[in-house]
Motif scaffolding. Structure first.
Motif, PDB file in Angstrom:
ATOM      1  N   GLY A 264       1.041  -1.264   0.056  1.00  0.00           N
ATOM      2  CA  GLY A 264      -0.084  -0.110   0.020  1.00  0.00           C
ATOM      3  C   GLY A 264       0.821   1.368   0.085  1.00  0.00           C
ATOM      4  O   GLY A 264       1.856   1.214  -0.062  1.00  0.00           O
ATOM      5  N   ASP A 265       0.217   2.374   0.181  1.00  0.00           N
ATOM      6  CA  ASP A 265       0.872   3.687   0.321  1.00  0.00           C
ATOM      7  C   ASP A 265       1.482   3.826   1.624  1.00  0.00           C
ATOM      8  O   ASP A 265       1.005   3.997   2.654  1.00  0.00           O
ATOM      9  CB  ASP A 265      -0.147   4.750  -0.045  1.00  0.00           C
ATOM     10  CG  ASP A 265       0.581   6.402   0.029  1.00  0.00           C
ATOM     11  OD1 ASP A 265       1.661   6.265   0.002  1.00  0.00           O
ATOM     12  OD2 ASP A 265      -0.267   7.092  -0.618  1.00  0.00           O
ATOM     13  N   LEU A 266       2.967   4.033   1.629  1.00  0.00           N
ATOM     14  CA  LEU A 266       3.672   4.015   2.781  1.00  0.00           C
ATOM     15  C   LEU A 266       3.143   5.427   3.439  1.00  0.00           C
ATOM     16  O   LEU A 266       3.197   5.767   4.680  1.00  0.00           O
ATOM     17  CB  LEU A 266       5.182   4.023   2.463  1.00  0.00           C
ATOM     18  CG  LEU A 266       6.009   5.266   1.869  1.00  0.00           C
ATOM     19  CD1 LEU A 266       6.313   6.356   2.759  1.00  0.00           C
ATOM     20  CD2 LEU A 266       6.801   4.786   1.033  1.00  0.00           C
ATOM     21  N   LYS A 267       2.672   6.592   2.750  1.00  0.00           N
ATOM     22  CA  LYS A 267       2.415   7.810   3.506  1.00  0.00           C
ATOM     23  C   LYS A 267       1.238   7.688   4.175  1.00  0.00           C
ATOM     24  O   LYS A 267       0.619   8.624   4.867  1.00  0.00           O
ATOM     25  CB  LYS A 267       2.386   8.852   2.136  1.00  0.00           C
ATOM     26  CG  LYS A 267       3.645   9.228   1.508  1.00  0.00           C
ATOM     27  CD  LYS A 267       3.345   9.968   0.198  1.00  0.00           C
ATOM     28  CE  LYS A 267       4.848  10.182  -0.377  1.00  0.00           C
ATOM     29  NZ  LYS A 267       4.736  11.044  -1.699  1.00  0.00           N
ATOM     30  N   GLU A 268       0.430   6.568   4.167  1.00  0.00           N
ATOM     31  CA  GLU A 268      -1.056   6.158   4.758  1.00  0.00           C
ATOM     32  C   GLU A 268      -0.317   5.279   5.659  1.00  0.00           C
ATOM     33  O   GLU A 268      -0.850   5.510   7.012  1.00  0.00           O
ATOM     34  CB  GLU A 268      -1.930   5.954   3.982  1.00  0.00           C
ATOM     35  CG  GLU A 268      -2.318   6.801   2.937  1.00  0.00           C
ATOM     36  CD  GLU A 268      -3.482   6.233   2.011  1.00  0.00           C
ATOM     37  OE1 GLU A 268      -3.909   5.070   2.327  1.00  0.00           O
ATOM     38  OE2 GLU A 268      -4.080   6.840   1.100  1.00  0.00           O
TER      39      GLU A 268
END
Length: 281
Positions: A264-268
């Motif tokens: 998934g998106d590491l920023k989330e």
């Protein structure tokens, strides 16, 4: 005529000792025989001892001293070996191409000089080798020496000694993007690392780089965020006990080699992990 170990008094030296014992009963010379660290002076002193075989851990300092001994004695040396067998010639197996290839080679030398790749050989559990002192060479050998230490930028936690490392790659997106990596590292009491792509982009200093051309690490847990897993980066992780990979690409090499993965998106994902840690405190 004796088998010598350049001893830095750590587990990686005990690993080198495992191979050294195949060549005889080793004695040891301390890596810190001269203070501050002076690799050419130590190499000159060891060359005067004229050992029948010389071993060291394949660390930055171990390889540096061994290379200087080889130059002074006019002999070849085999670096980053994982196996060695006495004989004429000596047979060695060593890591090549960042650890992705094992090479079997013959060392044609009357006095084998060998460094042992860290975390590839079980440490020796026998009695420690007898320590011998070395004579100080002439002053010219002390031209090269450590003149000072620069404190790490990651809150004083050394990458080489860290039990937990949170590392970011190109997927972090920018220098400012490392704020969430630093936040998670702070909550875990971890060091902050990065990939070569990050240092090349100027987002983090080279001292934070993990890999073949950076720092080789051996933490209990390595958390890789947005790192694809290039060969040279993986070469620096061989000592990690557990690898957690966070990446949007489930087929990234590091994701395929990790113990635990989050796609998934590491920023989330990274802020969510930090928030959960705070809840549980």
């Amino acid at each position: 005529m004796t088998v010598l170990l350049i001893d830095d008094h750590t587990e990686v030296s005990r690993q080198a000792l495992t191979l050294a014992r195949k060549f005889g009963e080793p004695q040891a010379v301390a890596l810190d025989s001269f203070s501050p660290f002076a690799p050419d002076a130590l190499a000159a002193a060891i060359a005067l001892l004229n050992p029948s075989a010389l071993f060291a851990a394949g660390t930055e300092r171990g390889n540096e001293v061994m290379a200087r001994v080889a130059a002074r004695m006019g002999l070849p040396f085999a670096a980053n070996c994982v196996a060695a067998e006495p004989g004429d010639p000596v047979t060695v197996t060593r890591l090549r191409w960042g650890g992705s290839l094992l090479e079997e080679a013959r060392l044609h030398s009357p006095r084998p000089l060998i460094t042992v790749a860290p975390h590839t050989v079980s440490p020796d559990n026998g009695p420690p080798p007898a320590q011998i002192s070395v004579d100080s060479p002439d002053n010219g050998a002390f031209v090269v020496q450590v003149s000072g230490h620069v404190q790490p930028t990651n809150g004083g936690v050394s990458l080489a000694a860290a039990k937990v490392i949170v590392s970011g790659g190109r997927g972090v997106g920018s220098k400012e993007g490392f704020a969430i990596i630093e936040e998670l590292a702070g909550l875990l009491g971890a060091a902050v690392g990065c990939s070569r792509a990050v240092t090349s982009a100027g987002w983090r200093p080279h001292s934070d780089q993990v890999g073949q051309t950076g720092t080789k690490v051996s933490p209990e847990v390595y958390i890789a965020c947005g790192i694809s897993g290039a060969t040279q980066h993986m070469a620096g992780l061989k000592g990690a006990k557990r690898i957690v990979a966070i990446n949007s690409d489930p087929q990234a090499p590091l994701m395929l080699n990790a113990d635990y993965t989050v796609t998934g998106d590491l920023k989330e994902i990274v802020p969510a992990i930090s928030a959960e840690i705070r809840k549980r405190r």
